[in-house]
Design a protein around this motif. Structure first.
Motif: not given
Length: 859
Positions: A122-127, A99-106, A69-73
């Motif tokens: 797309t990983i969602l960052v919850t508050d 407050e800076r990044d509310d979602e992460i693309e990988a 498995y691999h993950i990249s950005f």
């Protein structure tokens, strides 16, 4: 059923292709809420700790081969996750901030070694409730008139919270809801005057309201948390003309004694405009004067008795004093009235006594802010003073005993009884930083009685602090020293300023400015001055910097100090010779000098040591390590010795001299020096030749010596002239000097010079002929060891004995070559030891001998 050959061949090829096919691996899609699979619709709270295992990638290969498995950005984004390639465990490696990044693309991928399958997720960052409310547009200060209607809006405060949901909602509260005239809308932040409340400039000129902003709360790292922030709203009250005049020191009691004279002062009433901000003029009048028995001064308020006490028929008189305000336009305004009681008394058997609200009292206490306005009345003191006697016996003076000039007491003179008022006289002296407590004694002493009864009461004033001080540095200037090679960000010096005020008013913020401040920064809180990260310091270019440092409190009050920074020299320059190749002429027995300079700013970096690193031939010269003087070794005393060392006849010496500084690390450089050597035998007989040889490399030395000789000649001439003048003055005769000179034969200076220029011929001298060149290129700047010519030369020998000039060449032995003398072009200047000067000295001695014999005639 039988198949033909073609069908059998096609079937075989089909089996072969199926055997060689390899299908790609794939992820499992386990849906929302799953913690393993292909991260579809995966979300993660922003307060997840770094290093946490947050997800597991899971997939399979149709052939059952092992997968990785691999993950990249994206290159422009942060890499917040890492993955175990074998097990698919995903770990958080960087802190999340919604407050800076509310979602992460990988991009996640799975591989069986042959095929690679990648998916974009797309990983969602919850508050999480990790932000506190923050007030904007601080500070909050507002001016309102004291007659503002109740319920009026005064100011709106606003705070923001970057969180979402309940954690981002803000509500407002007053920190102290009971002891305040204000109300706050919890949703809009509007500050209003509470219904039924009023502002009064005379009671409070400023109100400080503390507002709290609180968020709705939320989860943070597994716990429910609520954040809040506070700010202070300053409400300054403006005065308006809404108060009637106020009498000071009521009730008023006056006393008239039997011996009181008509027109005497009975008492003084004092009234002030109730509006302290913009007071009007005050005028006094009596509504009833009891048929002219009493009068009042219109401007001072002094009530005087106009009749003799014997004419006064009553024991007690009730007077009514009216005070009227007059506006700036001259129009009468508000009025007030006060009763004044005047008693007729005649005994003195009671001392003055001070009273408080509960009876006799000898100690009064009060709390007040420092630096009140000039003329402020200390309203918290309720002091009454009374003397139960009547008439003059009840008249006494009031004064404050203690630090002078701070307060004054009203009234200063009392008849029988008065309300004591203490008024601010010197606001600057009421300083919390100097005195936390002011203590006075209030003294009442009778004026016109033989007994002089008196009494005292202690007045204790507790001071409260305000922001009245400027931050002050512990020194007017600071001196620092740092190495010139200090890296950027190095600490230079710490400055300290102290603000004596307490609380937030005593906090100091630092800054620097000035033309020399560019390479430096200062920490705004600690006062530590350090170099800019890019600063490159050079002591040789700029050895000193000076600039100013500013200390400022929260209200902008500041002071300055000067900072001087000296760069400490670092050894970063090589010693430098004037020329890398030099030629010198050495007189046998006398050193020559070579010199190098080092451009470093300080010792020992710019101190130079010398050494001979190479010489051809060797073992001939020694060098002084400190001065750079080069000498022949002590064993070499003649040219013959040099000839023995170099039998080949090459008498040109080449040296390699090293100049090395004393810094750490040390730097060095070398120069090539060529030396020619000449003998001292000829030079010892010819002082002029020796002198020219010495000054070859230093022409200014020759100029200095010639100037010295001329100065000595002038001094001797002045001395002789002075002696002649005083001798002739005493004998009343003025004799010419020329008659004295005629008595002595003129010596032959040419013969003496010829005698000095005798030279001894040697075998070695026969090989070289010295040609005297006007440029004197064989001279150097070192002193010769030969003896100087005699001060007073002996009479010259007969001319037949002296050698004739030009009869034959005179020679001097040298190593480098031979020179031929030239005929002198002009006669030499007379020296100090010449025959002419010797004759003048002898004549002067004879004159003084004749003078000692009784001032006889000179002839």
């Amino acid at each position: 059923m039988r198949r033909g050959p073609a069908a059998a061949l096609a079937l075989g090829l089909l089996h072969l292709c199926l055997a060689q096919a390899n299908f790609a691996p794939h992820f499992f899609d386990n849906g929302v809420g799953s913690t393993n699979g292909n991260m579809a619709l995966f979300s993660l709270p922003e307060d997840t700790p770094v290093g946490s295992h947050v997800y597991t990638l899971n997939g399979t290969d149709p052939e059952g081969d092992p997968v990785s498995y691999h993950i990249s950005f994206d290159p422009s984004a942060r890499s917040v996750f890492s993955v175990d390639p074998n097990f698919g465990n995903i770990t958080l490696v960087e802190e999340l901030d919604r407050e800076r990044d509310d979602e992460i693309e990988a991009i996640i991928s799975i591989s069986d070694g042959v095929n690679l399958v990648a998916e974009e997720v797309t990983i969602l960052v919850t508050d999480a409730n990790d932000e506190a409310p923050s007030f904007v547009q601080e500070p909050y200060t507002v001016q309102v008139p004291e007659d503002i209607p109740t319920g009026s809006s005064i100011i709106t405060v606003h705070a923001v919270d970057k969180d979402t949901g309940s954690g981002g909602s803000v509500t407002y509260f007053l920190q102290n809801t009971h002891a305040t005239e204000f109300a706050l809308d919890r949703h809009s932040g509007v500050l209003r005057l509470r219904p039924g409340a009023t502002l009064d400039y005379e009671k409070a000129r400023a109100h400080f309201v503390t507002v709290v902003a609180k968020d709705g709360g939320g989860r943070l790292r597994g716990a429910d948390v609520v954040f809040s922030a506070t700010t202070t709203v300053t409400v300054n009250v403006d005065d308006v003309q809404d108060m009637a005049p106020v009498f000071v020191g009521t009730p008023y009691y006056g006393y008239v004694y039997e011996d009181t004279l008509p027109g005497s002062e009975v008492l003084m009433v004092v009234a002030m405009d109730g509006d302290r901000g913009k007071p009007n003029q005050i005028l006094y009048s009596l509504l009833n004067g009891d048929d002219g028995a009493f009068e009042i001064n219109e401007t001072s308020g002094v009530i005087s008795v106009m009749q003799s006490p014997a004419q006064l028929r009553r024991e007690v008189y009730e007077l009514h004093v009216q005070v009227t305000e007059v506006s700036s336009a001259g129009i009468p305004a508000a009025q007030a009235m006060v009763p004044v009681t005047v008693r007729i008394v005649d005994l003195n058997n009671h001392p003055p006594t001070f009273y408080g609200e509960s009876g006799p009292q000898n100690r009064f206490e009060l709390s007040m802010y420092e630096h009140p306005p000039q003329g402020e009345i200390l309203r918290g003191l309720k002091i009454t003073v009374n003397d139960s006697d009547q008439g003059a016996n009840a008249k006494f003076n009031l004064r404050l005993v203690g630090p002078g000039g701070i307060f004054r007491v009203v009234p200063m003179t009392v008849l029988n009884e008065a309300q004591v008022t203490i008024i601010v006289e010197n606001s600057a002296a009421i300083d919390f930083e100097k005195f936390k407590v002011l203590t006075f004694k209030l003294l009442a002493i009778e004026v016109n009685t033989p007994e002089k009864f008196s009494s005292t009461a202690d007045v204790v004033i507790q001071l409260l602090d305000t922001n009245d001080n400027v931050p002050k540095f512990t020194s007017h200037y600071y001196i620092a020293r740092i190495p010139e090679n200090a890296p950027g960000g190095s600490n230079v010096v710490a400055v300290t300023a102290v603000d004596p005020d307490t609380g937030p008013w005593g906090e100091v913020k630092y800054s620097i400015y000035g033309s020399g401040a560019d390479p430096f920064l200062i920490h705004p809180s600690t006062g530590i001055i350090y170099t800019q990260p890019w600063a490159s310091l050079d002591a040789e270019a700029t050895a000193r910097y000076n600039f100013y440092v500013k200390a400022e409190d929260m209200e902008g009050k500041y002071s300055l100090a000067e900072v001087f920074v000296t760069l400490l020299d670092v050894n970063d320059h090589y010693p430098q010779f004037g020329k890398s190749f030099q030629e010198k002429t050495m007189v046998l027995g006398t050193p020559v000098k070579i010199e190098a300079t080092d451009q470093d700013a300080e010792e020992p970096n710019n101190l130079v040591d010398y050494s001979i690193t190479h010489a051809e031939p060797a073992n001939v010269f020694d060098i002084d390590a400190h001065t750079g003087e080069i000498r022949l070794k002590n064993s070499i005393r003649s040219l013959d010795a040099l000839h023995n060392i170099t039998p080949g006849g090459d008498f040109t010496w080449s040296l390699e001299v090293q100049a090395k500084d004393r810094g750490s690390p040390s730097f060095s450089t070398t120069a090539l020096l060529k030396i020619d050597i000449t003998d001292t035998e000829m030079l010892s007989r010819s002082p002029m030749a020796a002198f020219l040889m010495q000054t070859k490399d230093n022409p200014m030395k020759a100029v200095g010596v010639l100037a010295g000789i001329m100065a000595v000649i002038v001094a001797i001439t002045v001395l002789i002239s002075t002696a002649t003048f005083w001798r002739n003055k005493k004998s009343n005769k003025v004799l010419p000097v020329r008659r004295v000179l005629r008595k002595r034969p003129s010596p032959a200076p040419r013969a003496v010079r010829i005698e000095w220029l005798k030279f001894r011929r040697t075998k070695a001298a026969a090989k070289f002929v010295l040609k005297e060149d006007p440029s004197n290129e064989n001279c150097n700047n070192n002193s010769l060891g030969s003896a100087l010519p005699p001060k007073v030369p002996a009479p010259p020998p007969p001319p037949t004995v002296a050698p004739k000039m030009g009869a034959g060449p005179w020679t001097v032995p040298t190593v480098s070559g031979s020179l031929t003398p030239q005929q002198p072009q002009r006669s030499p200047k007379p020296k100090v030891g010449s025959p002419i000067q010797s004759a003048l000295v002898s004549e002067l001695r004879q004159k003084f001998e004749k003078k000692s014999e009784g001032n006889k005639a000179y002839f």
